[in-house]
Write a protein that holds these residues in place. Structure first.
Motif, PDB file in Angstrom:
ATOM      1  N   ARG A   1       2.327   5.864  -2.734  1.00  0.00           N
ATOM      2  CA  ARG A   1       3.433   6.815  -2.561  1.00  0.00           C
ATOM      3  C   ARG A   1       3.396   7.470  -1.170  1.00  0.00           C
ATOM      4  O   ARG A   1       3.670   8.661  -1.013  1.00  0.00           O
ATOM      5  N   ILE A   2       3.091   6.671  -0.162  1.00  0.00           N
ATOM      6  CA  ILE A   2       2.890   7.195   1.194  1.00  0.00           C
ATOM      7  C   ILE A   2       4.162   7.825   1.760  1.00  0.00           C
ATOM      8  O   ILE A   2       4.135   8.951   2.295  1.00  0.00           O
ATOM      9  N   VAL A   3       5.278   7.121   1.660  1.00  0.00           N
ATOM     10  CA  VAL A   3       6.534   7.633   2.225  1.00  0.00           C
ATOM     11  C   VAL A   3       6.973   8.892   1.484  1.00  0.00           C
ATOM     12  O   VAL A   3       7.368   9.904   2.098  1.00  0.00           O
ATOM     13  N   GLU A   4       6.911   8.850   0.162  1.00  0.00           N
ATOM     14  CA  GLU A   4       7.284   9.997  -0.659  1.00  0.00           C
ATOM     15  C   GLU A   4       6.410  11.209  -0.328  1.00  0.00           C
ATOM     16  O   GLU A   4       6.897  12.346  -0.210  1.00  0.00           O
TER      17      GLU A   4
ATOM     18  N   MET B   1       0.825  -1.208   0.000  1.00  0.00           N
ATOM     19  CA  MET B   1       0.000   0.000   0.000  1.00  0.00           C
ATOM     20  C   MET B   1       0.862   1.262   0.000  1.00  0.00           C
ATOM     21  O   MET B   1       0.571   2.229  -0.719  1.00  0.00           O
ATOM     22  N   ALA B   2       1.915   1.255   0.799  1.00  0.00           N
ATOM     23  CA  ALA B   2       2.789   2.428   0.875  1.00  0.00           C
ATOM     24  C   ALA B   2       3.460   2.707  -0.460  1.00  0.00           C
ATOM     25  O   ALA B   2       3.608   3.867  -0.865  1.00  0.00           O
ATOM     26  N   THR B   3       3.863   1.643  -1.154  1.00  0.00           N
ATOM     27  CA  THR B   3       4.513   1.806  -2.449  1.00  0.00           C
ATOM     28  C   THR B   3       3.509   2.261  -3.505  1.00  0.00           C
ATOM     29  O   THR B   3       3.779   3.194  -4.273  1.00  0.00           O
TER      30      THR B   3
ATOM     31  N   GLY C   1       8.696  -2.181  -3.373  1.00  0.00           N
ATOM     32  CA  GLY C   1       8.689  -2.088  -1.923  1.00  0.00           C
ATOM     33  C   GLY C   1       9.533  -3.225  -1.378  1.00  0.00           C
ATOM     34  O   GLY C   1       9.246  -4.394  -1.665  1.00  0.00           O
ATOM     35  N   LEU C   2      10.575  -2.902  -0.628  1.00  0.00           N
ATOM     36  CA  LEU C   2      11.556  -3.906  -0.216  1.00  0.00           C
ATOM     37  C   LEU C   2      11.780  -3.890   1.293  1.00  0.00           C
ATOM     38  O   LEU C   2      12.140  -2.863   1.859  1.00  0.00           O
ATOM     39  N   ASP C   3      11.567  -5.039   1.906  1.00  0.00           N
ATOM     40  CA  ASP C   3      11.866  -5.180   3.335  1.00  0.00           C
ATOM     41  C   ASP C   3      13.164  -5.945   3.549  1.00  0.00           C
ATOM     42  O   ASP C   3      13.651  -6.037   4.674  1.00  0.00           O
ATOM     43  N   VAL C   4      13.718  -6.489   2.472  1.00  0.00           N
ATOM     44  CA  VAL C   4      14.920  -7.318   2.570  1.00  0.00           C
ATOM     45  C   VAL C   4      15.883  -6.982   1.434  1.00  0.00           C
ATOM     46  O   VAL C   4      15.470  -6.546   0.361  1.00  0.00           O
ATOM     47  N   PHE C   5      17.172  -7.234   1.696  1.00  0.00           N
ATOM     48  CA  PHE C   5      18.211  -6.961   0.712  1.00  0.00           C
ATOM     49  C   PHE C   5      19.233  -8.084   0.738  1.00  0.00           C
ATOM     50  O   PHE C   5      19.319  -8.852   1.698  1.00  0.00           O
ATOM     51  N   LYS C   6      19.998  -8.177  -0.336  1.00  0.00           N
ATOM     52  CA  LYS C   6      20.955  -9.286  -0.462  1.00  0.00           C
ATOM     53  C   LYS C   6      21.989  -9.254   0.656  1.00  0.00           C
ATOM     54  O   LYS C   6      22.305 -10.271   1.270  1.00  0.00           O
ATOM     55  N   GLU C   7      22.549  -8.076   0.907  1.00  0.00           N
ATOM     56  CA  GLU C   7      23.501  -7.899   2.009  1.00  0.00           C
ATOM     57  C   GLU C   7      22.884  -6.907   2.986  1.00  0.00           C
ATOM     58  O   GLU C   7      22.564  -5.785   2.615  1.00  0.00           O
ATOM     59  N   GLU C   8      22.716  -7.344   4.222  1.00  0.00           N
ATOM     60  CA  GLU C   8      22.085  -6.477   5.213  1.00  0.00           C
ATOM     61  C   GLU C   8      23.015  -6.251   6.400  1.00  0.00           C
ATOM     62  O   GLU C   8      23.771  -7.155   6.766  1.00  0.00           O
ATOM     63  N   PRO C   9      22.988  -5.064   7.014  1.00  0.00           N
ATOM     64  CA  PRO C   9      22.167  -3.915   6.623  1.00  0.00           C
ATOM     65  C   PRO C   9      22.758  -3.194   5.419  1.00  0.00           C
ATOM     66  O   PRO C   9      23.955  -3.321   5.150  1.00  0.00           O
ATOM     67  N   ILE C  10      21.921  -2.435   4.695  1.00  0.00           N
ATOM     68  CA  ILE C  10      22.427  -1.636   3.593  1.00  0.00           C
ATOM     69  C   ILE C  10      22.794  -0.251   4.123  1.00  0.00           C
ATOM     70  O   ILE C  10      22.301   0.176   5.164  1.00  0.00           O
ATOM     71  N   SER C  11      23.662   0.442   3.401  1.00  0.00           N
ATOM     72  CA  SER C  11      24.036   1.806   3.784  1.00  0.00           C
ATOM     73  C   SER C  11      23.107   2.791   3.101  1.00  0.00           C
ATOM     74  O   SER C  11      22.363   2.439   2.183  1.00  0.00           O
TER      75      SER C  11
END
Length: 323
Positions: free
Chosen positions: A121-124, A116-118, A262-272
């Motif tokens: 555009r809720i965050v934006e 929903m946020a994506t 919308g991404l809650d996960v990444f290949k290498e975490e945490p991301i910068s």
């Protein structure tokens, strides 16, 4: 006096959730809440541990298992367990446990909130107000995409996938899914339709990945896959970062191959903060908080504690990962 078994906990967790362990074991915890236990410390602790209370960031591999002669149980604070060499643990007689079920609804809530946020555009839009950019009303100001009556394609129709599909019914969405096997319960109760991966990509307005990380799903979402989606499609990933070729996703978003992610996960975490995906306005990024509610994390910790206590007492744990 019989010596109590030794349990090492690799992250700071609520003290009250450790009651089952305190009764039967000597407990030592890594004291940092956000910083993972150093590999060297984990290896040293594993040498004397009867039980390990672990996180997804802790690598439980052959090297560690070879140097843990007393280890009887590894219990992960997660549904996933791709950080653990299950075959090696089973060979050495080490029981592996996880925390399914208790986090299903919480993770489904977050996944749908991310969608929903994506889409809207809720965050934006919130940042737009905070940054003082809102000067007037306009017909297409921060116009996003509708969710109701659209088609959602769920990749991975397990417990969480089914819970997300249930939420989609409240928005009168057309539900497609792709899974290793049919989920007839979801079909009967939720009206979900089982389709091929190719069909799901072509027809879905929202592609939601909730698949576990396996050899088959690693780098499942490639440039070729993104090009099969609608240009208006929004991609949501709340499973594992490694299922996505992040460079391909970045290009797809930059070139308008798909509309957003919308991404809650990444290949290498945490991301910068310098991660290239964060430069894109059509990306909503979260710090892997799928199951992060106070109620659920407490329940997860309690389940891990009970699982370890049961194994060390010679009882059957509640949730065992089968090899």
């Amino acid at each position: 006096m019989t010596k109590k078994p030794y349990v090492f906990i690799t992250r700071k967790v609520p003290d009250e959730t450790l009651a089952p362990l305190k009764e039967i074991a000597e407990i030592h915890s890594w004291t940092e809440e956000e910083i993972p236990v150093p590999r060297e410390t984990l290896l040293e602790e594993a040498k004397k541990a009867d039980g390990l209370f672990t996180m997804l960031s802790d690598k439980i591999d052959t090297k560690l298992l070879d140097h843990a002669p007393n280890l009887k149980v590894v219990a992960n604070l997660a549904v996933g367990y791709d950080n653990i060499d299950i075959a090696a643990a089973t060979e050495k007689g080490v029981v592996v446990c996880n925390t399914p079920d208790v986090l299903t609804d919480t993770t489904a809530d977050l996944t749908f909130a991310l969608l929903m946020a994506t889409a809207r555009r809720i965050v934006e839009a919130a940042d737009y107000v905070k940054e003082g950019k809102w000067q007037n009303w306009a017909p297409l100001l921060m116009a996003g995409s509708d969710i109701h009556h659209k088609t959602i394609g769920i990749v991975g129709m397990g417990r969480i996938g089914s819970a997300v599909a249930k939420r989609a019914t409240g928005f009168d969405m057309n539900i497609l899914y792709y899974n290793r096997s049919r989920n007839e319960t979801a079909e009967k109760q939720l009206g979900a339709k089982y389709v091929s991966f190719h069909t799901l990509l072509e027809q879905s307005d929202y592609i939601v990945c909730l698949a576990p990380l396996t050899k088959e799903t690693e780098n499942l979402f490639t440039s070729e896959v993104f090009h099969k989606m609608k240009r208006s499609a929004i991609f949501i990933n709340a499973s594992r970062g490694a299922v996505v070729d992040e460079t391909a996703l970045q290009r797809a978003l930059e070139e308008g191959v798909i509309s957003g992610a919308g991404l809650d996960v990444f290949k290498e975490e945490p991301i910068s903060s310098e991660h290239p995906l964060l430069r894109l306005k059509n990306v909503v990024a979260l710090p892997h908080i799928g199951s992060s509610s106070m109620e659920t994390r407490k329940e997860m910790c309690e389940l891990v504690s009970r699982n370890i206590a049961n194994v060390l007492c010679g009882k059957k744990p509640e949730t065992v990962v089968e090899a």
